[in-house]
Design a protein around this motif. Sequence first.
Motif, short mmCIF file in Angstrom:
data_model
loop_
_atom_site.label_atom_id
_atom_site.label_comp_id
_atom_site.label_asym_id
_atom_site.label_seq_id
_atom_site.Cartn_x
_atom_site.Cartn_y
_atom_site.Cartn_z
N VAL B 40 1.07 -1.55 -0.17
CA VAL B 40 -0.38 0.48 0.26
C VAL B 40 0.87 1.31 -0.24
O VAL B 40 0.89 2.20 -0.90
CB VAL B 40 -0.76 -0.15 1.38
CG1 VAL B 40 -1.68 1.92 1.27
CG2 VAL B 40 -1.96 -0.61 1.03
N LEU B 41 1.55 0.87 0.81
CA LEU B 41 3.11 2.10 0.91
C LEU B 41 3.66 2.26 -0.73
O LEU B 41 3.60 3.41 -1.08
CB LEU B 41 3.83 2.08 1.92
CG LEU B 41 5.65 3.67 1.73
CD1 LEU B 41 4.59 4.33 2.56
CD2 LEU B 41 6.03 2.90 2.97
N ASP B 42 3.74 1.66 -1.12
CA ASP B 42 4.64 1.32 -2.37
C ASP B 42 3.50 1.94 -3.51
O ASP B 42 3.31 2.89 -4.45
CB ASP B 42 4.48 0.25 -3.49
CG ASP B 42 6.05 0.13 -2.82
OD1 ASP B 42 6.56 -0.10 -2.10
OD2 ASP B 42 5.75 -1.72 -3.00
N MET B 63 9.21 -1.47 6.17
CA MET B 63 9.67 -2.71 6.69
C MET B 63 8.69 -2.59 8.00
O MET B 63 9.28 -3.90 9.18
CB MET B 63 11.22 -3.21 7.12
CG MET B 63 11.79 -2.07 7.22
SD MET B 63 13.85 -2.49 6.99
CE MET B 63 14.52 -4.24 8.20
N ALA B 64 7.86 -2.02 8.54
CA ALA B 64 7.11 -2.18 9.57
C ALA B 64 7.74 -2.12 11.16
O ALA B 64 7.92 -2.72 11.95
CB ALA B 64 5.89 -3.71 10.06
N ILE B 65 8.96 -1.39 11.13
CA ILE B 65 9.04 -1.22 12.43
C ILE B 65 9.78 0.11 12.95
O ILE B 65 9.91 0.55 13.81
CB ILE B 65 10.68 -1.47 12.40
CG1 ILE B 65 10.92 -2.11 14.08
CG2 ILE B 65 12.01 -1.04 11.33
CD1 ILE B 65 10.62 -3.07 14.02
N CYS B 66 9.72 1.28 11.19
CA CYS B 66 9.06 2.56 12.53
C CYS B 66 7.56 3.47 12.68
O CYS B 66 8.07 4.41 13.64
CB CYS B 66 10.13 4.07 11.13
SG CYS B 66 9.17 4.50 10.13
N GLY B 67 7.30 2.36 12.45
CA GLY B 67 5.87 3.35 13.18
C GLY B 67 4.81 4.56 12.18
O GLY B 67 3.99 4.58 13.61
N SER B 68 5.66 4.43 11.33
CA SER B 68 4.77 6.27 10.65
C SER B 68 4.20 5.97 9.68
O SER B 68 3.72 6.79 9.68
CB SER B 68 6.20 7.38 10.53
OG SER B 68 7.34 6.18 9.43
N LYS B 78 -3.79 0.07 9.86
CA LYS B 78 -3.15 -0.94 8.97
C LYS B 78 -1.63 -0.31 8.99
O LYS B 78 -1.67 0.60 8.71
CB LYS B 78 -3.27 -2.04 8.16
CG LYS B 78 -4.23 -2.46 8.14
CD LYS B 78 -4.45 -3.80 8.80
CE LYS B 78 -5.94 -4.99 9.46
NZ LYS B 78 -5.32 -5.86 9.58
N LEU B 79 -1.05 -0.68 9.23
CA LEU B 79 0.55 -0.48 8.39
C LEU B 79 0.79 -0.51 6.60
O LEU B 79 1.13 -1.42 5.99
CB LEU B 79 1.72 -0.83 8.99
CG LEU B 79 2.14 -0.81 10.30
CD1 LEU B 79 3.05 -1.96 10.95
CD2 LEU B 79 2.51 0.57 10.77
N GLY B 80 0.39 1.19 6.43
CA GLY B 80 1.06 0.28 4.14
C GLY B 80 1.53 0.03 4.00
O GLY B 80 1.66 -0.39 3.21
N CYS B 81 3.08 -0.46 4.70
CA CYS B 81 4.47 -1.05 4.52
C CYS B 81 4.36 -2.49 4.20
O CYS B 81 4.73 -2.74 4.01
CB CYS B 81 5.84 0.11 5.09
SG CYS B 81 5.60 -0.47 6.19
N GLU B 82 2.86 -3.08 5.04
CA GLU B 82 2.96 -4.31 5.83
C GLU B 82 1.40 -5.12 4.50
O GLU B 82 1.62 -5.58 5.06
CB GLU B 82 2.63 -4.17 7.44
CG GLU B 82 2.71 -5.88 7.66
CD GLU B 82 2.31 -5.64 9.34
OE1 GLU B 82 3.19 -6.53 10.07
OE2 GLU B 82 1.84 -4.90 9.51
S1 FES Z 1 6.15 1.01 9.23
FE1 FES Z 1 8.16 2.71 8.80
S2 FES Z 1 7.31 2.40 6.91
FE2 FES Z 1 5.84 0.94 7.40
#
Ligand code: FES
Lengths: 123, 260
Positions: B40-42, B63-68, B78-82
């Motif tokens: 989704v982030l892409d 990669m689902a670790i920064c939380g932004s 949801k996390l867009g990158c995940e």
């Molecule tokens: S949690 Fe870092 S960009 Fe999705």
Amino acid sequence: MRRWAGRTNEPLFWGLFGGGGMVSVFLMPVLIVIFAFLVPFGVFGGAEGTYETMHGVLTNWFVALVLFVVLALVLWHAAHRFFHSLHDLKIHPPEIVRVVIYGVALLAPAIGYSLFLVEAATS
Amino acid sequence: MAHSEAGGVMTVEVQRYRPDVDDTPRLVSYEVPWTQDTSVLDALNYIKDELDSSITFRWSCRMAICGSCGFMLNGEPKLGCEQFLRTYAPGPLRIEPLANHAVERDLVVDLEPFMTKLAAVEPYLHPDPTGTPEPGNLQTPEQMTRYGQFAACINCMLCYAACPQVGLATDFLGPAAITAAVRYNKDSRDFGNAQRLPLLDQEDGLWPCTFVGACSTACPKGVDPAAAIQQAKFAATMDWATEFVMPHHGAPGAKDGGHA
Ligand code: FES
Ligand code: SF4
């Protein structure tokens, strides 16, 4: 008791709620299965005279007191959940409603036990 | 999750909103090409690079670790990158800013209220006031296990978007902040329970929680904030009872291994 801005008596209310929850979930079903089904239907042997025996035990003032306390916890659990469900439904009733809800949970077992004592004394 | 389609073009609706200019938020549709590994982030980056550079959203690690990159995807936090577009095939996919948060622009929400709540619970080690006995402040694996799960939080705020009580009581400390407090309260190296208790045990502290559990369902890191809040309620109740029985008990919540 230390006080700070916004401190409530919620720990007491929630503690009783939690206790009532434990009783409702773990204790009551077991007691009901044993004393409402297994014993009367003779699973543990002769069901003859079950009612009289149970009646004799339950009308002991101390056993009855314990029973009323346990039921009071269950009722408190229900009252607390009910009050918080009002909040979930965005209903914010005046303080008196809260007093009534918890009041019922407090008074019903107290009155019930008092009536039991009166009945026991006069019979 | 498994989907037979290997890709295609999906309609992605993104909520656009500039509070200072627009009267109301509006959904804008974009046609986004996707394959099996398009997140989704892409998709949002594709829109920004190829279709409309004015679209605004936060991201960093991918990669689902920064939380932004928390968004509402078809109404769920949801996390867009995940998440991948294939999950939402054939579409459309609706992307909105995190619920229960004020919008600064498009998908960017105001972090300030959450940051204030998080900082309020003092989420850092409070050293032993009598001095640290051993160099290195060591801890056994068992001691770490007691809080390890709660330390996995990445502050993505998905739990705040999921929680109905956050929506009802704006000042509610909320899942992640309470979890952070519990995480440190349960740390054998920390001695800050007494300082954190007045924040937790108050009307807007942890008590607005009615154990809905939506936070734990939404959490992408398996933190289980609902469990942390229940433990905090129990600990607060124990402290209350202790003070009730022993009014001059002093600072409750010392590390006794019992309630922490
Ligand atoms: S949690 Fe870092 S960009 Fe999705
Ligand atoms: S508890 Fe889970 S959902 Fe809440 S902020 Fe932390 S990682 Fe995100």
